[in-house]
Design an enzyme around this catalytic site. Structure first.
Site, PDB file in Angstrom:
ATOM      1  N   TRP A 156     -27.532  25.225  -0.616  1.00  0.00           N
ATOM      2  CA  TRP A 156     -26.754  26.441  -0.906  1.00  0.00           C
ATOM      3  C   TRP A 156     -27.382  27.696  -0.322  1.00  0.00           C
ATOM      4  CZ3 TRP A 156     -30.361  29.358  -3.155  1.00  0.00           C
ATOM      5  CH2 TRP A 156     -31.382  28.707  -3.850  1.00  0.00           C
ATOM      6  N   ASN A 157     -28.647  27.647   0.114  1.00  0.00           N
ATOM      7  CA  ASN A 157     -29.325  28.926   0.406  1.00  0.00           C
ATOM      8  C   ASN A 157     -28.849  29.589   1.696  1.00  0.00           C
ATOM      9  OD1 ASN A 157     -30.683  26.985   1.888  1.00  0.00           O
ATOM     10  ND2 ASN A 157     -32.700  27.888   1.562  1.00  0.00           N
ATOM     11  N   ARG A 165     -26.104  24.178  12.037  1.00  0.00           N
ATOM     12  CA  ARG A 165     -27.285  23.657  12.727  1.00  0.00           C
ATOM     13  C   ARG A 165     -27.208  22.138  12.888  1.00  0.00           C
ATOM     14  NH1 ARG A 165     -32.894  26.037  10.359  1.00  0.00           N
ATOM     15  NH2 ARG A 165     -32.971  24.164   9.103  1.00  0.00           N
ATOM     16  N   GLY A 234     -32.608  20.094   2.263  1.00  0.00           N
ATOM     17  CA  GLY A 234     -32.690  20.293   0.817  1.00  0.00           C
ATOM     18  C   GLY A 234     -34.099  20.004   0.332  1.00  0.00           C
ATOM     19  N   SER A 235     -34.195  19.637  -0.922  1.00  0.00           N
ATOM     20  CA  SER A 235     -35.511  19.468  -1.532  1.00  0.00           C
ATOM     21  C   SER A 235     -36.175  18.163  -1.080  1.00  0.00           C
ATOM     22  CB  SER A 235     -35.362  19.464  -3.052  1.00  0.00           C
ATOM     23  OG  SER A 235     -34.530  18.391  -3.432  1.00  0.00           O
ATOM     24  N   GLU A 256     -34.792  17.947   6.713  1.00  0.00           N
ATOM     25  CA  GLU A 256     -35.350  19.306   6.659  1.00  0.00           C
ATOM     26  C   GLU A 256     -35.600  19.598   5.191  1.00  0.00           C
ATOM     27  OE1 GLU A 256     -36.174  21.170   9.145  1.00  0.00           O
ATOM     28  OE2 GLU A 256     -35.183  20.153  10.801  1.00  0.00           O
ATOM     29  N   LEU A 257     -36.856  19.499   4.766  1.00  0.00           N
ATOM     30  CA  LEU A 257     -37.142  19.484   3.326  1.00  0.00           C
ATOM     31  C   LEU A 257     -37.874  20.763   2.883  1.00  0.00           C
ATOM     32  CD1 LEU A 257     -38.073  15.686   3.187  1.00  0.00           C
ATOM     33  CD2 LEU A 257     -35.840  16.765   2.911  1.00  0.00           C
ATOM     34  N   ARG A 284     -36.744  37.862   2.681  1.00  0.00           N
ATOM     35  CA  ARG A 284     -35.524  37.429   3.360  1.00  0.00           C
ATOM     36  C   ARG A 284     -34.778  36.473   2.435  1.00  0.00           C
ATOM     37  NH1 ARG A 284     -35.259  33.095   7.602  1.00  0.00           N
ATOM     38  NH2 ARG A 284     -33.188  33.300   8.508  1.00  0.00           N
ATOM     39  N   CYS A 290     -36.615  28.117   2.740  1.00  0.00           N
ATOM     40  CA  CYS A 290     -37.653  27.081   2.851  1.00  0.00           C
ATOM     41  C   CYS A 290     -38.840  27.583   3.646  1.00  0.00           C
ATOM     42  CB  CYS A 290     -37.060  25.840   3.503  1.00  0.00           C
ATOM     43  SG  CYS A 290     -36.212  26.248   5.034  1.00  0.00           S
ATOM     44  N   GLU A 464     -34.333  20.676  14.375  1.00  0.00           N
ATOM     45  CA  GLU A 464     -32.980  21.196  14.581  1.00  0.00           C
ATOM     46  C   GLU A 464     -33.076  22.405  15.497  1.00  0.00           C
ATOM     47  OE1 GLU A 464     -31.414  21.758  10.537  1.00  0.00           O
ATOM     48  OE2 GLU A 464     -30.523  19.763  10.730  1.00  0.00           O
TER      49      GLU A 464
HETATM   50  P1  NAP Z   1     -31.257  19.966  -3.305  1.00  0.00           P
HETATM   51  O1  NAP Z   1     -31.144  20.017  -4.773  1.00  0.00           O
HETATM   52  O2  NAP Z   1     -32.114  18.930  -2.706  1.00  0.00           O
HETATM   53  O3  NAP Z   1     -29.756  19.853  -2.770  1.00  0.00           O
HETATM   54  C1  NAP Z   1     -29.446  19.842  -1.394  1.00  0.00           C
HETATM   55  C2  NAP Z   1     -28.154  19.079  -1.177  1.00  0.00           C
HETATM   56  O4  NAP Z   1     -28.330  17.728  -1.611  1.00  0.00           O
HETATM   57  C3  NAP Z   1     -26.967  19.628  -1.966  1.00  0.00           C
HETATM   58  O5  NAP Z   1     -25.789  19.437  -1.220  1.00  0.00           O
HETATM   59  C4  NAP Z   1     -26.966  18.724  -3.192  1.00  0.00           C
HETATM   60  O6  NAP Z   1     -25.717  18.627  -3.815  1.00  0.00           O
HETATM   61  C5  NAP Z   1     -27.340  17.394  -2.566  1.00  0.00           C
HETATM   62  N1  NAP Z   1     -27.898  16.437  -3.528  1.00  0.00           N
HETATM   63  C6  NAP Z   1     -28.551  16.686  -4.682  1.00  0.00           C
HETATM   64  N2  NAP Z   1     -28.897  15.515  -5.283  1.00  0.00           N
HETATM   65  C7  NAP Z   1     -28.433  14.524  -4.476  1.00  0.00           C
HETATM   66  C8  NAP Z   1     -28.458  13.097  -4.559  1.00  0.00           C
HETATM   67  N3  NAP Z   1     -29.040  12.453  -5.568  1.00  0.00           N
HETATM   68  N4  NAP Z   1     -27.878  12.392  -3.560  1.00  0.00           N
HETATM   69  C9  NAP Z   1     -27.281  13.018  -2.529  1.00  0.00           C
HETATM   70  N5  NAP Z   1     -27.220  14.365  -2.396  1.00  0.00           N
HETATM   71  C10 NAP Z   1     -27.802  15.105  -3.362  1.00  0.00           C
HETATM   72  O7  NAP Z   1     -31.790  21.328  -2.704  1.00  0.00           O
HETATM   73  P2  NAP Z   1     -31.258  22.798  -2.979  1.00  0.00           P
HETATM   74  O8  NAP Z   1     -31.769  23.220  -4.301  1.00  0.00           O
HETATM   75  O9  NAP Z   1     -29.797  22.889  -2.724  1.00  0.00           O
HETATM   76  O10 NAP Z   1     -31.964  23.601  -1.805  1.00  0.00           O
HETATM   77  C11 NAP Z   1     -33.248  24.083  -1.915  1.00  0.00           C
HETATM   78  C12 NAP Z   1     -34.238  23.181  -1.202  1.00  0.00           C
HETATM   79  O11 NAP Z   1     -33.854  23.034   0.161  1.00  0.00           O
HETATM   80  C13 NAP Z   1     -35.613  23.770  -1.163  1.00  0.00           C
HETATM   81  O12 NAP Z   1     -36.567  22.780  -1.429  1.00  0.00           O
HETATM   82  C14 NAP Z   1     -35.742  24.270   0.267  1.00  0.00           C
HETATM   83  O13 NAP Z   1     -37.061  24.375   0.723  1.00  0.00           O
HETATM   84  C15 NAP Z   1     -34.971  23.256   1.005  1.00  0.00           C
HETATM   85  N6  NAP Z   1     -34.518  23.776   2.291  1.00  0.00           N
HETATM   86  C16 NAP Z   1     -35.106  23.282   3.415  1.00  0.00           C
HETATM   87  C17 NAP Z   1     -34.746  23.779   4.657  1.00  0.00           C
HETATM   88  C18 NAP Z   1     -35.376  23.241   5.901  1.00  0.00           C
HETATM   89  O14 NAP Z   1     -34.821  23.479   6.962  1.00  0.00           O
HETATM   90  N7  NAP Z   1     -36.479  22.539   5.846  1.00  0.00           N
HETATM   91  C19 NAP Z   1     -33.779  24.777   4.751  1.00  0.00           C
HETATM   92  C20 NAP Z   1     -33.195  25.266   3.581  1.00  0.00           C
HETATM   93  C21 NAP Z   1     -33.578  24.738   2.347  1.00  0.00           C
HETATM   94  P3  NAP Z   1     -25.423  19.503  -5.152  1.00  0.00           P
HETATM   95  O15 NAP Z   1     -25.466  20.912  -4.743  1.00  0.00           O
HETATM   96  O16 NAP Z   1     -24.056  19.051  -5.522  1.00  0.00           O
HETATM   97  O17 NAP Z   1     -26.486  19.133  -6.138  1.00  0.00           O
END
Ligand code: NAP
Length: 483
Positions: A156-157, A165, A234-235, A256-257, A284, A290, A464
């Site tokens: 979502w961020n 990307r 995501g996480s 991308e975690l 920012r 992340c 990416e």
């Molecule tokens: P998240 O909880 O891991 O969710 C990311 C995506 O995964 C969402 O679409 C979420 O859906 C989905 N998801 C959650 N649980 C899942 C499951 N069991 N199976 C399949 N999909 C699932 O992360 P977030 O809180 O949205 O984002 C923050 C994290 O992203 C931070 O750790 C940040 O560092 C990381 N991030 C990394 C980068 C990078 O490029 N490395 C860039 C941006 C963010 P729902 O929303 O429906 O739960």
């Protein structure tokens, strides 16, 4: 009138399959994190929707892979042009569903859009190789073929850029794509799907399945051998779950975690530049990035001055709904995220950190947290190990380069790292010693669509952007020829 009503006509709210939005049977709510107001209801995608999207993707995969690269390039380019024409509407949409300020949302339209333009240019430069075998007995032909249907799961961020990307290079390579956007911010990705339809993308090549139960949508796709790739932002926790599921069908993966970026200010740094860089790297996107500076290490000889000046700047930020004029920083995405930031701050203060400014949640409506500077944070605090993901700058002192590099690397993450110095030898030495996929030297912002973005260690797999990004969506094929 709600701000959202001004733009709602441009935004589909059904599941997006076969180039159109389907009427919803069940829905979930999307709310503005700055006010708690309901923006709209969006179709709650199901496993059946996901599998229908995969059916469509498989039906058109070969035809899409066979289109002329120039044609794929032209569609991406047109999508970029339409997106940029709609900057104001898409920026407002992102501000309303995610909370970032309008200025930052406009920046994300430019940045996220750039992946479409960049990969429209890369689509026509997918190379190969042809050579005689050294033994003289044959010829070696190496080609790059699209991987096949791709599942993209986005956070979502950065509701636009984290999708574009992935979609940009996947389409450029000739792959079909199914996107599962985050539950908190599904609208931007649906608006992008509409833009691609207007740009002439054939039906079935791109689907978007929003939903309130992520794994109900993704698990059946991951278990289906017709899917050939999963790309996730995501996480780290969810990334590990997906990697385990991907093992069953030996899927290509890009991950991308999470991050825990160190931001180091050496004693010879240009302090003005370092302060400006810290503001950018920390604040920012309200700290919800992340790549955010999670641990700010400042040499003890300049720490007092740095901390007080940073506190002055961060304490002066105006907090409020992102679409209101004069607001510098918006709310956190939801209550859970705000409570998590508050708990990390309480833990650090209990461990001995000194609050220079802020430190508390702000009463609602909306999920606001005061922009905060903590000084003298002990390295035993939880926030030294965990992502803060909020507007909290944590300052740690250090005395030697050796100590600070060891501390910076003492994490399972390895996404971004930043440092400030005027010493060229040190710049080369430290950038090589830091265990991170991306290093900013005297810069607080490193993302660039023309550069490879990605982490090492538990921050991820693959890159990416850049010329590397398209290879995540291409398989290498070797054809052995006789002489
Ligand atoms: P998240 O909880 O891991 O969710 C990311 C995506 O995964 C969402 O679409 C979420 O859906 C989905 N998801 C959650 N649980 C899942 C499951 N069991 N199976 C399949 N999909 C699932 O992360 P977030 O809180 O949205 O984002 C923050 C994290 O992203 C931070 O750790 C940040 O560092 C990381 N991030 C990394 C980068 C990078 O490029 N490395 C860039 C941006 C963010 P729902 O929303 O429906 O739960």
């Amino acid at each position: 009138m709600l701000e959202y009503d001004r733009i709602s006509g441009l935004i589909p709210t059904g599941v997006w399959i076969d180039g159109r939005s389907e009427p919803a049977t069940t829905t979930f709510e999307v709310r503005n994190p700055a006010t708690g107001e309901l923006l709209t209801e969006v179709a709650d995608g199901t496993a059946a929707d996901a599998l229908r999207a995969l059916d469509s993707a498989c039906r058109v995969q070969s035809a899409w892979a066979a289109t002329a690269p120039r044609e794929r390039s032209a569609i991406l380019r047109r999508a970029w042009e339409i997106l940029i024409d709609r900057t104001e509407e898409i920026a407002l949409l992102m501000t309303l569903e995610m909370g970032k300020t309008l200025a930052e949302a406009r920046g994300e339209v430019a940045y996220g859009g750039e992946f479409l333009r960049w990969f429209s240019e890369e689509a026509v430069r997918i190379g190969g190789r042809y050579t005689d075998s050294p033994a003289g007995t044959g010829r070696i032909l190496v080609t790059q073929r699209p991987v096949g249907p791709v599942l993209a799961i986005t956070p979502w961020n950065f509701p636009l850029a984290m999708g574009s990307r992935k979609i940009g290079p996947a389409l450029a390579a000739g792959c079909t794509v199914i996107v599962k956007p985050a539950e908190d911010t599904p609208l931007t990705m649906l608006a992008l799907a509409q833009i691609f339809a207007e740009a002439g993308l054939p039906e079935g090549v791109l689907s978007v399945i929003p939903g309130s139960d992520a794994s109900a949508i993704t698990a059946p796709l991951l278990a289906d051998p017709r899917l050939r790739k999963v790309t996730f932002t995501g996480s780290t926790r969810v990334g590990k779950l997906l990697l385990k599921q991907a093992a069953d069908t030996v899927l290509r993966t890009s991950m991308e975690l999470g991050g825990n970026a160190p931001f180091i200010v050496f004693e010879d740094a240009d302090l003005e530049q370092a302060l400006a860089g810290a503001m950018a790297a920390k604040m920012r996107n309200g700290g919800e990035a992340c790549t955010a500076a999670n641990r700010i290490y400042v040499h003890n000889s300049i720490r007092e001055e740095f901390a007080s000046r940073l506190a002055e700047k961060i304490g002066a930020l105006r907090v409020g709904p992102g679409h209101e004029p004069g607001v510098d920083t918006g709310p956190l995405i939801n209550e859970r995220q705000r409570n998590s930031v508050a708990a990390l701050v309480e833990d650090a203060v209990a461990a001995g950190a000194v609050v220079r400014t802020g430190g508390k949640a702000i009463d609602g409506p909306g999920w606001f947290f005061q922009p905060t500077v903590l000084d003298e944070v002990p390295r035993t605090a939880r926030m030294h190990r965990e992502e803060i993901f909020g507007p909290v700058a944590a300052i740690y002192g250090f005395d030697s380069e050796e100590d600070v590099v060891a501390a910076a690397n003492d994490t399972e993450y390895g996404l971004a790292a930043y440092f400030y110095t005027r010493d060229l030898d040190r710049a080369l030495r430290v950038s090589s010693a830091l265990e991170a996929g991306m290093v900013g030297v005297n810069r607080g912002v490193i993302s660039d669509p023309a550069a490879p973005f990605g982490g090492v260690k538990q921050s991820g797999l693959g890159s990416e952007g850049g010329s590397e990004g398209i290879h995540e969506y291409l398989d290498t094929k070797y054809v052995a020829l006789t002489r």
